[in-house]
Write a protein that holds these residues in place. Structure first.
Motif, PDB file in Angstrom:
ATOM      1  N   LEU A  37       0.831  -1.203   0.000  1.00 41.56           N
ATOM      2  CA  LEU A  37       0.000   0.000   0.000  1.00 41.56           C
ATOM      3  C   LEU A  37       0.865   1.253   0.000  1.00 41.56           C
ATOM      4  CD1 LEU A  37      -2.764   1.381   0.259  1.00 41.56           C
ATOM      5  CD2 LEU A  37      -2.571   1.118   2.744  1.00 41.56           C
ATOM      6  N   ILE A  38       1.865   1.276   0.865  1.00 51.14           N
ATOM      7  CA  ILE A  38       2.744   2.452   0.968  1.00 51.14           C
ATOM      8  C   ILE A  38       3.549   2.641  -0.312  1.00 51.14           C
ATOM      9  CG2 ILE A  38       4.756   3.369   2.178  1.00 51.14           C
ATOM     10  CD1 ILE A  38       3.640   2.124   4.739  1.00 51.14           C
ATOM     11  N   GLU A  39       4.012   1.524  -0.890  1.00 58.97           N
ATOM     12  CA  GLU A  39       4.829   1.610  -2.099  1.00 58.97           C
ATOM     13  C   GLU A  39       4.055   2.259  -3.242  1.00 58.97           C
ATOM     14  OE1 GLU A  39       7.666  -1.252  -4.859  1.00 58.97           O
ATOM     15  OE2 GLU A  39       6.389  -2.124  -3.313  1.00 58.97           O
ATOM     16  N   VAL A  40       2.789   1.873  -3.391  1.00 58.06           N
ATOM     17  CA  VAL A  40       1.964   2.465  -4.452  1.00 58.06           C
ATOM     18  C   VAL A  40       1.793   3.960  -4.214  1.00 58.06           C
ATOM     19  CG1 VAL A  40      -0.352   2.511  -5.446  1.00 58.06           C
ATOM     20  CG2 VAL A  40       0.750   0.327  -4.967  1.00 58.06           C
ATOM     21  N   GLN A  41       1.535   4.337  -2.967  1.00 61.31           N
ATOM     22  CA  GLN A  41       1.322   5.747  -2.655  1.00 61.31           C
ATOM     23  C   GLN A  41       2.611   6.563  -2.792  1.00 61.31           C
ATOM     24  OE1 GLN A  41      -0.422   5.409   1.267  1.00 61.31           O
ATOM     25  NE2 GLN A  41      -2.496   5.317   0.436  1.00 61.31           N
ATOM     26  N   VAL A  42       3.737   5.973  -2.407  1.00 56.69           N
ATOM     27  CA  VAL A  42       5.023   6.661  -2.531  1.00 56.69           C
ATOM     28  C   VAL A  42       5.345   6.932  -3.995  1.00 56.69           C
ATOM     29  CG1 VAL A  42       7.524   6.347  -2.287  1.00 56.69           C
ATOM     30  CG2 VAL A  42       6.012   5.874  -0.355  1.00 56.69           C
ATOM     31  N   GLU A  43       5.185   5.922  -4.831  1.00 59.87           N
ATOM     32  CA  GLU A  43       5.473   6.084  -6.253  1.00 59.87           C
ATOM     33  C   GLU A  43       4.561   7.119  -6.891  1.00 59.87           C
ATOM     34  OE1 GLU A  43       8.018   4.862  -7.925  1.00 59.87           O
ATOM     35  OE2 GLU A  43       8.677   3.964  -6.025  1.00 59.87           O
ATOM     36  N   SER A  44       3.304   7.128  -6.475  1.00 64.30           N
ATOM     37  CA  SER A  44       2.363   8.113  -7.008  1.00 64.30           C
ATOM     38  C   SER A  44       2.775   9.526  -6.602  1.00 64.30           C
ATOM     39  CB  SER A  44       0.954   7.801  -6.507  1.00 64.30           C
ATOM     40  OG  SER A  44       0.038   8.778  -6.942  1.00 64.30           O
ATOM     41  N   SER A  45       3.214   9.725  -5.341  1.00 69.67           N
ATOM     42  CA  SER A  45       3.635  11.036  -4.853  1.00 69.67           C
ATOM     43  C   SER A  45       4.914  11.496  -5.544  1.00 69.67           C
ATOM     44  CB  SER A  45       3.846  10.993  -3.337  1.00 69.67           C
ATOM     45  OG  SER A  45       2.638  10.708  -2.677  1.00 69.67           O
ATOM     46  N   LYS A  46       5.847  10.570  -5.730  1.00 73.15           N
ATOM     47  CA  LYS A  46       7.085  10.913  -6.435  1.00 73.15           C
ATOM     48  C   LYS A  46       6.786  11.358  -7.864  1.00 73.15           C
ATOM     49  CE  LYS A  46      10.326   7.924  -3.939  1.00 73.15           C
ATOM     50  NZ  LYS A  46      11.245   6.771  -4.070  1.00 73.15           N
ATOM     51  N   ARG A  47       5.902  10.631  -8.521  1.00 73.87           N
ATOM     52  CA  ARG A  47       5.555  10.962  -9.902  1.00 73.87           C
ATOM     53  C   ARG A  47       4.901  12.348  -9.967  1.00 73.87           C
ATOM     54  NH1 ARG A  47       2.330   7.203 -10.598  1.00 73.87           N
ATOM     55  NH2 ARG A  47       3.897   5.609 -11.054  1.00 73.87           N
ATOM     56  N   GLU A  48       4.032  12.623  -9.019  1.00 69.86           N
ATOM     57  CA  GLU A  48       3.352  13.924  -8.992  1.00 69.86           C
ATOM     58  C   GLU A  48       4.361  15.048  -8.756  1.00 69.86           C
ATOM     59  OE1 GLU A  48      -0.328  16.160  -6.623  1.00 69.86           O
ATOM     60  OE2 GLU A  48       0.261  14.098  -6.099  1.00 69.86           O
ATOM     61  N   ALA A  49       5.320  14.824  -7.829  1.00 67.26           N
ATOM     62  CA  ALA A  49       6.334  15.838  -7.547  1.00 67.26           C
ATOM     63  C   ALA A  49       7.218  16.074  -8.765  1.00 67.26           C
ATOM     64  CB  ALA A  49       7.177  15.411  -6.346  1.00 67.26           C
ATOM     65  N   ASN A  50       7.625  15.021  -9.428  1.00 68.33           N
ATOM     66  CA  ASN A  50       8.471  15.156 -10.620  1.00 68.33           C
ATOM     67  C   ASN A  50       7.737  15.878 -11.748  1.00 68.33           C
ATOM     68  OD1 ASN A  50      10.598  13.819  -9.366  1.00 68.33           O
ATOM     69  ND2 ASN A  50       9.956  11.804 -10.113  1.00 68.33           N
ATOM     70  N   GLU A  51       6.476  15.579 -11.931  1.00 71.63           N
ATOM     71  CA  GLU A  51       5.688  16.240 -12.974  1.00 71.63           C
ATOM     72  C   GLU A  51       5.530  17.729 -12.674  1.00 71.63           C
ATOM     73  OE1 GLU A  51       4.606  15.101 -15.828  1.00 71.63           O
ATOM     74  OE2 GLU A  51       5.430  13.093 -15.453  1.00 71.63           O
ATOM     75  N   LEU A  52       5.299  18.035 -11.380  1.00 72.14           N
ATOM     76  CA  LEU A  52       5.162  19.439 -10.999  1.00 72.14           C
ATOM     77  C   LEU A  52       6.486  20.178 -11.208  1.00 72.14           C
ATOM     78  CD1 LEU A  52       3.390  21.670  -9.851  1.00 72.14           C
ATOM     79  CD2 LEU A  52       4.062  20.947  -7.546  1.00 72.14           C
ATOM     80  N   ALA A  53       7.599  19.522 -10.905  1.00 74.10           N
ATOM     81  CA  ALA A  53       8.910  20.138 -11.101  1.00 74.10           C
ATOM     82  C   ALA A  53       9.154  20.414 -12.585  1.00 74.10           C
ATOM     83  CB  ALA A  53      10.001  19.220 -10.534  1.00 74.10           C
ATOM     84  N   LYS A  54       8.801  19.502 -13.444  1.00 74.17           N
ATOM     85  CA  LYS A  54       8.947  19.709 -14.885  1.00 74.17           C
ATOM     86  C   LYS A  54       8.080  20.874 -15.362  1.00 74.17           C
ATOM     87  CE  LYS A  54      10.072  14.903 -16.025  1.00 74.17           C
ATOM     88  NZ  LYS A  54       9.633  13.671 -16.739  1.00 74.17           N
ATOM     89  N   ASN A 165       1.585  12.598   5.307  1.00 73.95           N
ATOM     90  CA  ASN A 165       0.970  12.956   6.582  1.00 73.95           C
ATOM     91  C   ASN A 165       1.096  11.754   7.524  1.00 73.95           C
ATOM     92  OD1 ASN A 165      -0.941  13.420   8.712  1.00 73.95           O
ATOM     93  ND2 ASN A 165      -1.882  15.003   7.429  1.00 73.95           N
ATOM     94  N   ILE A 166       1.927  11.889   8.538  1.00 77.16           N
ATOM     95  CA  ILE A 166       2.216  10.768   9.451  1.00 77.16           C
ATOM     96  C   ILE A 166       0.959  10.275  10.155  1.00 77.16           C
ATOM     97  CG2 ILE A 166       3.556  10.030  11.452  1.00 77.16           C
ATOM     98  CD1 ILE A 166       5.192  10.568   8.966  1.00 77.16           C
ATOM     99  N   ASN A 167       0.157  11.216  10.623  1.00 75.84           N
ATOM    100  CA  ASN A 167      -1.060  10.818  11.350  1.00 75.84           C
ATOM    101  C   ASN A 167      -2.001  10.021  10.454  1.00 75.84           C
ATOM    102  OD1 ASN A 167      -0.151  12.149  13.644  1.00 75.84           O
ATOM    103  ND2 ASN A 167      -1.093  14.096  13.029  1.00 75.84           N
ATOM    104  N   SER A 168      -2.129  10.449   9.200  1.00 74.33           N
ATOM    105  CA  SER A 168      -3.011   9.747   8.269  1.00 74.33           C
ATOM    106  C   SER A 168      -2.508   8.339   7.977  1.00 74.33           C
ATOM    107  CB  SER A 168      -3.139  10.544   6.970  1.00 74.33           C
ATOM    108  OG  SER A 168      -3.917   9.844   6.029  1.00 74.33           O
ATOM    109  N   ILE A 169      -1.172   8.238   7.798  1.00 76.25           N
ATOM    110  CA  ILE A 169      -0.592   6.912   7.553  1.00 76.25           C
ATOM    111  C   ILE A 169      -0.829   5.994   8.743  1.00 76.25           C
ATOM    112  CG2 ILE A 169       1.588   5.667   7.280  1.00 76.25           C
ATOM    113  CD1 ILE A 169       0.583   6.889   4.744  1.00 76.25           C
TER     114      ILE A 169
END
Length: 365
Positions: A37-54, A165-169
């Motif tokens: 579950l965490i791996e899917v969410q981490v990859e999604s967040s990384k992808r979103e951050a990279n896209e925003l940076a581009k 968000n630590i509390n949400s996780i």
């Protein structure tokens, strides 16, 4: 009472074994599921951050002023959900430039550098699970959110960050644990109850088989006892007939003897002295009660025809046994009988299932 105690101990054993297995397996399954579950969410967040940076890099390269780009990014992320995973932008000085919570803009980024460096080096969800879940008490005292990935923008002092968000996780992980525990509880109840019922049914069926076998065995023991009793009675009748008809016995003395050989010597043997007759390697042997053995030229069939059928019985192809020579009758194999003689034999005397009924009838004459 013993059966109830046995069933209770069986139920208790199944429950303890399942609880031990569940205690170990549940932790493993929880960690594996949480990691996925965490791996899917981490990859999604990384992808979103990279896209925003581009996107920011493209806007700056197109000549749009930095202040205008920052303003546009703030409008976009202000409407984003920051309950669990979100992106933010800060500068090299560590101050928040864009954040879903506009009140955070201008504040210093306060994140766990150990977490960020660990994820940057290893980049796997196992580390994130261990750092976020197992060390959640330490992280909560520092901040409610943590930076898990950064994507610097070329030719700019801006850095796009993926946050968690630590509390949400922790809430998600607690819900995942509760779901697993509930599933294991339901499975455990079903496994224990069904296993207990299966043991109960199988045990009852096995007990019925044992009771049936015991009943059959008791019946066979009674029949054998009756058979041995009939044997004793028949021996007594033979003795009584011999005592009551001495003249008849004397008159038939010629018919009461057979001629045998001991080496080259002819030896007449009274039939009343014969314990049993058997054949071995096509030679017919006559054995007396005193253990003396002699041979005869007659076959086993001829010998049986010349003997009194009330006193001798053809047990099988190899043996003819005398009534007075029988010591015991024992059940043998599947409805077979084993005859023990007073004079020991080198071979076992077995009466087959087919001849057993005839033998019993012979004893009841």
């Amino acid at each position: 009472m013993k059966k109830d105690k046995l069933y209770f101990l069986t139920f208790l054993s199944i429950a303890v074994i399942f609880l031990l297995i569940a205690a170990i397996a549940s932790q493993y399954f929880i960690k594996v599921s949480a990691n996925q579950l965490i791996e899917v969410q981490v990859e999604s967040s990384k992808r979103e951050a990279n896209e925003l940076a581009k996107s920011i890099d493209f806007q700056l390269s197109s000549g749009i002023k930095k202040e205008e780009v920052v303003k546009n990014i703030q409008k976009i992320i202000s409407n984003s959900n920051r309950d669990s995973w979100f992106v933010s932008v800060f500068n090299w000085g560590g101050k928040e430039v864009c954040h879903p919570d506009i009140t955070k803009v201008g504040q210093q980024v306060n994140s766990n550098q150990t977490l960020l460096s660990s994820l940057k080096e290893k980049n796997n969800s196992d580390d994130l699970y261990d750092l976020l879940v197992k060390r959640k008490s330490d992280l909560e005292t520092i901040n409610s959110s943590e930076v898990i990935h950064i994507s610097p923008i070329k030719n700019s002092d801006l850095i796009v960050a993926a946050n968690v968000n630590i509390n949400s996780i922790n809430v998600q992980m607690d819900a995942l644990k509760n779901n697993f525990y509930l599933i294991f509880l339901i499975m455990g109840a079903l496994v224990i109850v069904l296993s207990f019922l299966a043991v109960r049914v199988i045990g009852s069926a096995y007990e019925k088989q044992l009771e049936l076998k015991n009943s059959n065995l008791t019946s066979e023991v009674v029949n054998l006892s009756k058979l041995n009793t009939d044997l004793v009675s028949y021996k007594e009748k033979v003795v009584e007939v011999s005592d009551e008809n001495p003249v008849e016995e004397a008159s038939e003395i010629a018919r009461k003897r057979i001629l045998t050989y001991v080496r080259n010597e002819l030896v007449p043997i009274p039939i009343k002295d014969i314990a049993y007759v058997y054949t071995e390697n096509t030679i017919t042997y006559v054995v007396c009660f005193d253990g003396k053995r002699s041979t005869t030229n007659a076959s086993l069939d001829d010998m049986y025809n010349n003997l009194d059928a009330t006193l001798f019985f053809r047990a099988n192809r190899q043996f003819i046994i005398g009534i007075t020579a029988i010591d015991k009758i024992i059940k043998y194999g599947n409805s077979q009988l084993k005859i023990l003689l007073q004079s020991k034999t080198s071979e076992e005397i077995i009466i087959s299932k087919n001849k057993a009924a005839e033998f019993k009838q012979w004893l009841n004459i």
